[in-house]
Motif scaffolding. Sequence first.
Motif, PDB file in Angstrom:
ATOM      1  N   VAL A 194      13.932  88.385 -17.594  1.00 21.08           N
ATOM      2  CA  VAL A 194      13.326  88.267 -16.265  1.00 21.08           C
ATOM      3  C   VAL A 194      14.120  89.093 -15.263  1.00 21.08           C
ATOM      4  CG1 VAL A 194      12.749  86.661 -14.393  1.00 21.08           C
ATOM      5  CG2 VAL A 194      12.414  85.977 -16.763  1.00 21.08           C
ATOM      6  N   LEU A 195      15.456  89.000 -15.381  1.00 23.84           N
ATOM      7  CA  LEU A 195      16.344  89.711 -14.455  1.00 23.84           C
ATOM      8  C   LEU A 195      16.173  91.226 -14.599  1.00 23.84           C
ATOM      9  CD1 LEU A 195      18.353  88.387 -12.514  1.00 23.84           C
ATOM     10  CD2 LEU A 195      20.184  89.118 -14.049  1.00 23.84           C
ATOM     11  N   VAL A 196      16.113  91.650 -15.856  1.00 21.79           N
ATOM     12  CA  VAL A 196      15.929  93.080 -16.132  1.00 21.79           C
ATOM     13  C   VAL A 196      14.580  93.547 -15.574  1.00 21.79           C
ATOM     14  CG1 VAL A 196      15.554  94.762 -18.015  1.00 21.79           C
ATOM     15  CG2 VAL A 196      17.433  93.118 -18.156  1.00 21.79           C
ATOM     16  N   PHE A 197      13.567  92.751 -15.813  1.00 25.88           N
ATOM     17  CA  PHE A 197      12.217  93.092 -15.334  1.00 25.88           C
ATOM     18  C   PHE A 197      12.177  93.221 -13.807  1.00 25.88           C
ATOM     19  CE2 PHE A 197       8.238  91.394 -13.560  1.00 25.88           C
ATOM     20  CZ  PHE A 197       7.373  92.405 -13.949  1.00 25.88           C
ATOM     21  N   LEU A 198      12.817  92.270 -13.118  1.00 30.08           N
ATOM     22  CA  LEU A 198      12.806  92.281 -11.653  1.00 30.08           C
ATOM     23  C   LEU A 198      13.535  93.511 -11.122  1.00 30.08           C
ATOM     24  CD1 LEU A 198      13.411  88.561 -10.643  1.00 30.08           C
ATOM     25  CD2 LEU A 198      11.374  89.916 -10.231  1.00 30.08           C
ATOM     26  N   THR A 199      14.699  93.804 -11.712  1.00 36.29           N
ATOM     27  CA  THR A 199      15.491  94.959 -11.261  1.00 36.29           C
ATOM     28  C   THR A 199      14.705  96.245 -11.480  1.00 36.29           C
ATOM     29  OG1 THR A 199      17.333  93.710 -12.145  1.00 36.29           O
ATOM     30  CG2 THR A 199      17.833  95.924 -11.367  1.00 36.29           C
TER      31      THR A 199
ATOM     32  N   THR B 234      11.502 104.013  -6.007  1.00 38.44           N
ATOM     33  CA  THR B 234      11.449 105.454  -6.328  1.00 38.44           C
ATOM     34  C   THR B 234      10.027 105.998  -6.199  1.00 38.44           C
ATOM     35  OG1 THR B 234      11.253 104.841  -8.622  1.00 38.44           O
ATOM     36  CG2 THR B 234      13.460 105.498  -7.878  1.00 38.44           C
ATOM     37  N   LEU B 235       9.026 105.164  -6.457  1.00 39.53           N
ATOM     38  CA  LEU B 235       7.601 105.531  -6.372  1.00 39.53           C
ATOM     39  C   LEU B 235       7.264 106.773  -7.214  1.00 39.53           C
ATOM     40  CD1 LEU B 235       6.826 104.927  -2.588  1.00 39.53           C
ATOM     41  CD2 LEU B 235       5.943 103.645  -4.517  1.00 39.53           C
ATOM     42  N   ASN B 236       7.869 106.847  -8.372  1.00 39.60           N
ATOM     43  CA  ASN B 236       7.598 107.948  -9.296  1.00 39.60           C
ATOM     44  C   ASN B 236       6.412 107.553 -10.180  1.00 39.60           C
ATOM     45  OD1 ASN B 236       7.627 109.854 -11.295  1.00 39.60           O
ATOM     46  ND2 ASN B 236       9.875 109.989 -11.361  1.00 39.60           N
ATOM     47  N   PRO B 237       5.306 108.336 -10.213  1.00 38.08           N
ATOM     48  CA  PRO B 237       4.118 107.935 -11.002  1.00 38.08           C
ATOM     49  C   PRO B 237       4.427 107.710 -12.479  1.00 38.08           C
ATOM     50  CG  PRO B 237       3.647 109.836  -9.637  1.00 38.08           C
ATOM     51  CD  PRO B 237       5.112 109.592  -9.518  1.00 38.08           C
ATOM     52  N   ARG B 238       5.320 108.582 -13.050  1.00 39.71           N
ATOM     53  CA  ARG B 238       5.611 108.425 -14.482  1.00 39.71           C
ATOM     54  C   ARG B 238       6.325 107.078 -14.738  1.00 39.71           C
ATOM     55  NH1 ARG B 238       9.152 112.984 -17.051  1.00 39.71           N
ATOM     56  NH2 ARG B 238       7.457 114.311 -16.401  1.00 39.71           N
ATOM     57  N   ASP B 239       7.264 106.777 -13.821  1.00 39.09           N
ATOM     58  CA  ASP B 239       7.997 105.517 -13.963  1.00 39.09           C
ATOM     59  C   ASP B 239       7.060 104.321 -13.803  1.00 39.09           C
ATOM     60  OD1 ASP B 239      10.259 106.904 -14.352  1.00 39.09           O
ATOM     61  OD2 ASP B 239      11.079 106.599 -12.328  1.00 39.09           O
ATOM     62  N   THR B 240       6.096 104.470 -12.896  1.00 40.03           N
ATOM     63  CA  THR B 240       5.144 103.377 -12.662  1.00 40.03           C
ATOM     64  C   THR B 240       4.355 103.091 -13.936  1.00 40.03           C
ATOM     65  OG1 THR B 240       4.947 104.249 -10.443  1.00 40.03           O
ATOM     66  CG2 THR B 240       3.378 102.548 -11.037  1.00 40.03           C
ATOM     67  N   LEU B 241       3.919 104.190 -14.612  1.00 37.79           N
ATOM     68  CA  LEU B 241       3.175 104.025 -15.870  1.00 37.79           C
ATOM     69  C   LEU B 241       4.047 103.361 -16.926  1.00 37.79           C
ATOM     70  CD1 LEU B 241       1.144 107.354 -16.165  1.00 37.79           C
ATOM     71  CD2 LEU B 241       0.230 105.034 -16.067  1.00 37.79           C
ATOM     72  N   GLN B 242       5.289 103.816 -16.967  1.00 35.46           N
ATOM     73  CA  GLN B 242       6.225 103.222 -17.931  1.00 35.46           C
ATOM     74  C   GLN B 242       6.434 101.744 -17.649  1.00 35.46           C
ATOM     75  OE1 GLN B 242       9.866 105.442 -17.933  1.00 35.46           O
ATOM     76  NE2 GLN B 242       9.233 106.741 -19.646  1.00 35.46           N
ATOM     77  N   TRP B 243       6.480 101.456 -16.325  1.00 33.54           N
ATOM     78  CA  TRP B 243       6.681 100.049 -15.914  1.00 33.54           C
ATOM     79  C   TRP B 243       5.524  99.167 -16.402  1.00 33.54           C
ATOM     80  CZ3 TRP B 243       3.835  97.061 -12.310  1.00 33.54           C
ATOM     81  CH2 TRP B 243       4.410  95.832 -11.992  1.00 33.54           C
TER      82      TRP B 243
ATOM     83  N   THR C 287      13.329  98.879  -8.660  1.00 26.68           N
ATOM     84  CA  THR C 287      13.742 100.289  -8.700  1.00 26.68           C
ATOM     85  C   THR C 287      12.510 101.183  -8.757  1.00 26.68           C
ATOM     86  OG1 THR C 287      15.429  99.383 -10.168  1.00 26.68           O
ATOM     87  CG2 THR C 287      15.531 101.733  -9.745  1.00 26.68           C
ATOM     88  N   THR C 288      11.551 100.808  -9.587  1.00 24.66           N
ATOM     89  CA  THR C 288      10.326 101.607  -9.736  1.00 24.66           C
ATOM     90  C   THR C 288       9.571 101.690  -8.409  1.00 24.66           C
ATOM     91  OG1 THR C 288      10.166 100.655 -11.925  1.00 24.66           O
ATOM     92  CG2 THR C 288       8.274 101.916 -11.185  1.00 24.66           C
ATOM     93  N   LEU C 289       9.471 100.567  -7.759  1.00 27.26           N
ATOM     94  CA  LEU C 289       8.745 100.551  -6.484  1.00 27.26           C
ATOM     95  C   LEU C 289       9.459 101.392  -5.432  1.00 27.26           C
ATOM     96  CD1 LEU C 289       7.600  96.831  -6.209  1.00 27.26           C
ATOM     97  CD2 LEU C 289       6.114  98.831  -6.360  1.00 27.26           C
TER      98      LEU C 289
END
Lengths: 198, 172
Positions: free
Chosen positions: B108-113, B121-130, B117-119
């Motif tokens: 849960v902690l990893v997911f929240l962090t 950075t707002l990187n589209p590739r990271d968002t997809l990975q997320w 971070t993804t939000l």
Amino acid sequence: MNPSESLWLKQALQGDDDAFAALVEAYQRPVYNLCYRMLGNSEQEAEDAAQETFWRAYQALRRYDPQRSFVTWLLSIAAHYCIDQQRRRRIPLTSIDDLLEETLPCPASNPETLTGQAQEAEALRNLLQDLSPTDRAAVILRYWYDFSEEEIARTLSLSVSAVKSRLHRARLTLAQRWQATHSQTPLVGRRQHESPAF
Amino acid sequence: MNHQPFETWLFEESPQDNPALQEHLQTCPTCQQTQQNWQAVRQQMQNAGQVAPRPGFSARWKAGLEQRRLQARQRRQVLIASLVMTTLLITSLAAFGLWAAFSAPAGVLVFLTRSLTTLLTLNPRDTLQWFNTLPPAVPLLFSLGLVSWLILLGLLGFNTLRRITRQGDERL
């Protein structure tokens, strides 16, 4: 209620706003007068309270029992609303405009008569202000609308014995208040600094 | 001194018709004074009469009616919007809570962090990975929330339409 008023009521129940406006036109005076007397002769507050009364009546029209007098039902709404307002407010307020209207003479009227009327209105307002809101409503309904004790009880949601006791208490308070006010007032015929009559 | 029952009789409609009261009044100045005061008050009330509102009262009422209706409509809209928002928030929190309950605390902690971070950075590739990293229960719960919301909105819409139709029927 006359036949045209029954018709307006029927039409208003079917959603006709003009018919309800005709009822407002017909009953504006008794409702306004009750609010005016209850709220200490303030014209603006009486206007607002009377408008609110008709709005509440409009919203609750489907709950109106046609066996009951329509004006009694309206006065019941107005009285309860004014009692609530008085309980919330506690301190009587009078707007500057109302004070000016009461004291400034109208050019068309006799100034002496008008001053006398304004003084009487003020004296009456002060007398009624000494009563609790419910007692005041009972007195107003009794002496301005000639309601019986049973009608007052129905209008104010009280028992008949409670109305009797409230009316008695209110009359006694008004009589005592009248005496207190008039024993302090100097004699009308005597001018200030004039020597007393022996 | 006790002035009962004379004090009660004084305020009755015709005190002059009561011989016992009249007899008492001859000897009691207090009751005499009370009677005079009360008669003066009554006279004042009779003289006052009924006050009428300013002309145009019913026209002002009609204008006020339109305004009140508009305000009532606006209040209803705000209420529905806040209801929708609150339910969305509660559903999301419940979905997250369910997912967190079935996951390991570290996960849960990893997911929240990672989400934060993804939000940021707002990187589209990271968002997809997320999205790919989401546990299988989350899309399912999200879909369930969405469907229940659509049903609720549909019911609200249906109810509004029914009320409008009924109002229209009554006006005919």
